[in-house]
Design a protein around this motif. Structure first.
Motif, PDB file in Angstrom:
ATOM      1  N   HIS A   1      42.122  43.917  36.035  1.00  0.00           N
ATOM      2  CA  HIS A   1      43.120  43.409  35.211  1.00  0.00           C
ATOM      3  C   HIS A   1      43.615  44.691  34.296  1.00  0.00           C
ATOM      4  N   ILE A   2      44.743  45.365  34.222  1.00  0.00           N
ATOM      5  CA  ILE A   2      44.929  46.545  33.591  1.00  0.00           C
ATOM      6  C   ILE A   2      46.374  46.430  32.907  1.00  0.00           C
ATOM      7  N   GLY A   3      46.501  46.576  31.726  1.00  0.00           N
ATOM      8  CA  GLY A   3      47.904  46.471  30.941  1.00  0.00           C
ATOM      9  C   GLY A   3      47.846  45.416  29.973  1.00  0.00           C
ATOM     10  N   PHE A   4      49.059  45.121  29.390  1.00  0.00           N
ATOM     11  CA  PHE A   4      49.456  44.310  28.472  1.00  0.00           C
ATOM     12  C   PHE A   4      49.701  43.007  28.545  1.00  0.00           C
ATOM     13  N   TYR A   5      50.013  42.529  29.840  1.00  0.00           N
ATOM     14  CA  TYR A   5      50.399  41.209  30.299  1.00  0.00           C
ATOM     15  C   TYR A   5      48.866  40.511  30.310  1.00  0.00           C
ATOM     16  N   LYS A   6      49.076  39.084  30.373  1.00  0.00           N
ATOM     17  CA  LYS A   6      47.785  38.206  30.349  1.00  0.00           C
ATOM     18  C   LYS A   6      46.940  38.183  31.583  1.00  0.00           C
ATOM     19  N   THR A   7      47.728  38.370  32.680  1.00  0.00           N
ATOM     20  CA  THR A   7      47.099  38.426  34.033  1.00  0.00           C
ATOM     21  C   THR A   7      47.926  39.379  34.884  1.00  0.00           C
ATOM     22  N   ILE A   8      47.203  39.647  36.042  1.00  0.00           N
ATOM     23  CA  ILE A   8      47.480  40.448  36.968  1.00  0.00           C
ATOM     24  C   ILE A   8      48.771  39.947  37.596  1.00  0.00           C
ATOM     25  N   GLU A   9      48.855  38.731  37.809  1.00  0.00           N
ATOM     26  CA  GLU A   9      50.021  37.996  38.564  1.00  0.00           C
ATOM     27  C   GLU A   9      51.445  38.380  37.495  1.00  0.00           C
ATOM     28  N   LYS A  10      51.274  38.231  36.055  1.00  0.00           N
ATOM     29  CA  LYS A  10      52.226  38.109  35.133  1.00  0.00           C
ATOM     30  C   LYS A  10      52.556  39.629  35.362  1.00  0.00           C
TER      31      LYS A  10
ATOM     32  N   CYS B   1      46.552  47.601  39.714  1.00  0.00           N
ATOM     33  CA  CYS B   1      45.694  46.337  39.647  1.00  0.00           C
ATOM     34  C   CYS B   1      45.470  45.807  41.176  1.00  0.00           C
ATOM     35  N   ILE B   2      46.458  45.889  41.837  1.00  0.00           N
ATOM     36  CA  ILE B   2      46.016  45.384  43.177  1.00  0.00           C
ATOM     37  C   ILE B   2      45.088  46.438  44.064  1.00  0.00           C
TER      38      ILE B   2
ATOM     39  N   SER C   1      41.730  45.076  29.234  1.00  0.00           N
ATOM     40  CA  SER C   1      42.813  45.685  30.057  1.00  0.00           C
ATOM     41  C   SER C   1      43.694  46.480  29.112  1.00  0.00           C
ATOM     42  N   ARG C   2      43.799  46.282  27.980  1.00  0.00           N
ATOM     43  CA  ARG C   2      44.523  47.239  27.293  1.00  0.00           C
ATOM     44  C   ARG C   2      43.955  48.753  27.113  1.00  0.00           C
ATOM     45  N   GLN C   3      42.495  48.608  26.825  1.00  0.00           N
ATOM     46  CA  GLN C   3      42.165  50.213  27.004  1.00  0.00           C
ATOM     47  C   GLN C   3      42.200  50.826  28.454  1.00  0.00           C
ATOM     48  N   LEU C   4      42.133  49.926  29.423  1.00  0.00           N
ATOM     49  CA  LEU C   4      42.133  50.360  30.859  1.00  0.00           C
ATOM     50  C   LEU C   4      43.548  50.966  31.180  1.00  0.00           C
TER      51      LEU C   4
ATOM     52  N   LYS D   1      35.064  64.730  33.229  1.00  0.00           N
ATOM     53  CA  LYS D   1      33.740  64.017  32.889  1.00  0.00           C
ATOM     54  C   LYS D   1      33.921  63.107  31.827  1.00  0.00           C
ATOM     55  N   PHE D   2      34.920  63.396  30.729  1.00  0.00           N
ATOM     56  CA  PHE D   2      35.088  62.473  29.788  1.00  0.00           C
ATOM     57  C   PHE D   2      35.741  61.085  30.313  1.00  0.00           C
ATOM     58  N   ILE D   3      36.864  61.182  31.100  1.00  0.00           N
ATOM     59  CA  ILE D   3      37.394  59.939  31.553  1.00  0.00           C
ATOM     60  C   ILE D   3      36.384  59.008  32.425  1.00  0.00           C
ATOM     61  N   LYS D   4      35.620  59.513  33.226  1.00  0.00           N
ATOM     62  CA  LYS D   4      34.861  58.711  34.058  1.00  0.00           C
ATOM     63  C   LYS D   4      33.634  57.847  33.368  1.00  0.00           C
ATOM     64  N   GLN D   5      33.711  58.356  32.059  1.00  0.00           N
ATOM     65  CA  GLN D   5      32.567  57.624  31.320  1.00  0.00           C
ATOM     66  C   GLN D   5      33.419  55.965  30.908  1.00  0.00           C
ATOM     67  N   PHE D   6      34.635  56.071  31.097  1.00  0.00           N
ATOM     68  CA  PHE D   6      35.274  54.898  30.321  1.00  0.00           C
ATOM     69  C   PHE D   6      35.754  54.006  31.405  1.00  0.00           C
ATOM     70  N   LYS D   7      35.867  54.271  32.635  1.00  0.00           N
ATOM     71  CA  LYS D   7      36.469  53.438  33.780  1.00  0.00           C
ATOM     72  C   LYS D   7      35.730  52.197  33.775  1.00  0.00           C
ATOM     73  N   ALA D   8      34.474  51.796  33.215  1.00  0.00           N
ATOM     74  CA  ALA D   8      33.871  50.560  33.316  1.00  0.00           C
ATOM     75  C   ALA D   8      34.428  49.664  32.150  1.00  0.00           C
ATOM     76  N   ARG D   9      35.165  50.051  31.254  1.00  0.00           N
ATOM     77  CA  ARG D   9      35.638  49.153  30.298  1.00  0.00           C
ATOM     78  C   ARG D   9      36.147  48.142  30.765  1.00  0.00           C
ATOM     79  N   LYS D  10      36.256  47.092  29.832  1.00  0.00           N
ATOM     80  CA  LYS D  10      36.662  45.565  30.422  1.00  0.00           C
ATOM     81  C   LYS D  10      37.852  45.293  30.052  1.00  0.00           C
TER      82      LYS D  10
END
Length: 257
Positions: free
Chosen positions: A189-198, A183-184, A147-150, A136-145
């Protein structure tokens, strides 16, 4: 019990109490001593964390007071018996650790991510059982924008689904591959790179097997929006027949992706 070993146990307990009370203590005695069964039994007769802090949820209590590093020590290095399955008002240790790290300033997320992974994995190593409150806790955060938090949220969600230390270790060991595939899969866009492609290119450039895994996923699931990434991977790969053969990695991929 040998007299000098008895002294070490007593000194360990004494200094741990001082540490818990936020008083000066001897750092030399707060470390990972290799106590035998007799010494461990004596330690447990001298000290009970629940009684000392007068609460049934001492670890959650300590985190609420801002002592997350102390809780980490108790979980990972101390010989004090603790219960990692405490629950207090929908709060679990999983929720507490995740909340702490998600509340960090955005610029601190990248350099603290490995610490978060280790804390969560050690919960499961110490016998953590997934709770409904965690999902229940995790579900509330999935809409975060951001990429580092994601990245944190993705890892947290996946550990809840795996729930076994050996599988969580596989996830940690290949986290960049799982991040790329996620990501795919999600289009986020998830992670610490600037783009999904990167993210995808950097994470798979040294493994034809990983490149083929992503190429096949894009093709099989008709992720046409990532056609440019697929083409780039096709150009880069050295062996089109190489596949992931590690059975544990294959198991985790099948369960998560």
């Amino acid at each position: 019990m040998i007299k000098w070993r008895k002294y070490i146990v007593e000194s360990y307990v004494h200094n741990l109490k001082l540490k818990l009370l936020d008083k000066p203590y001897d750092h030399g005695f707060i470390k990972n001593f290799n106590f035998n069964e007799e010494e461990q039994a004596y330690l447990n007769s001298l000290f009970n964390l629940n009684q000392f802090l007068d609460t049934d949820t001492p670890l959650i209590h300590l985190i609420s007071k801002g002592h997350i590093e102390l809780v980490s020590h108790l979980l990972n290095f101390s010989k004090i018996r603790v219960d990692v399955n405490e629950v207090k008002l929908n709060q679990t240790l999983f929720v507490c650790f995740t909340t702490h790290f998600l509340n960090l300033p955005l610029e601190e997320l990248s350099r603290n991510y490995l610490d978060y992974q280790n804390e969560i994995s050690h919960l499961f190593i110490n016998g953590y059982q997934v709770k409904e409150d965690d999902f229940k806790f995790i579900k509330q955060f999935k809409a975060r924008k951001d990429s580092r938090q994601l990245q944190y949220i993705m890892f947290a969600s996946y550990t809840l689904k795996l729930a076994k230390p050996r599988l969580i270790y596989v996830l940690m060991d290949h986290i960049r591959l799982f991040t790329s595939l996620t990501c795919i899969k999600t289009g986020k866009h998830i992670g610490f790179y600037k783009t999904i492609e990167k993210q995808v290119i950097e994470s798979t450039q040294n493994s034809s097997a990983f490149q083929n895994e992503i190429i096949n996923y894009i093709s099989k699931n008709r992720k046409t929006e990532f056609k440019a990434i697929e083409n780039k991977l096709l150009e880069m790969r050295r062996n089109k027949y190489e596949v992931i053969e590690d059975p544990q990695l294959r198991e985790v991929l099948n369960r998560l992706i």
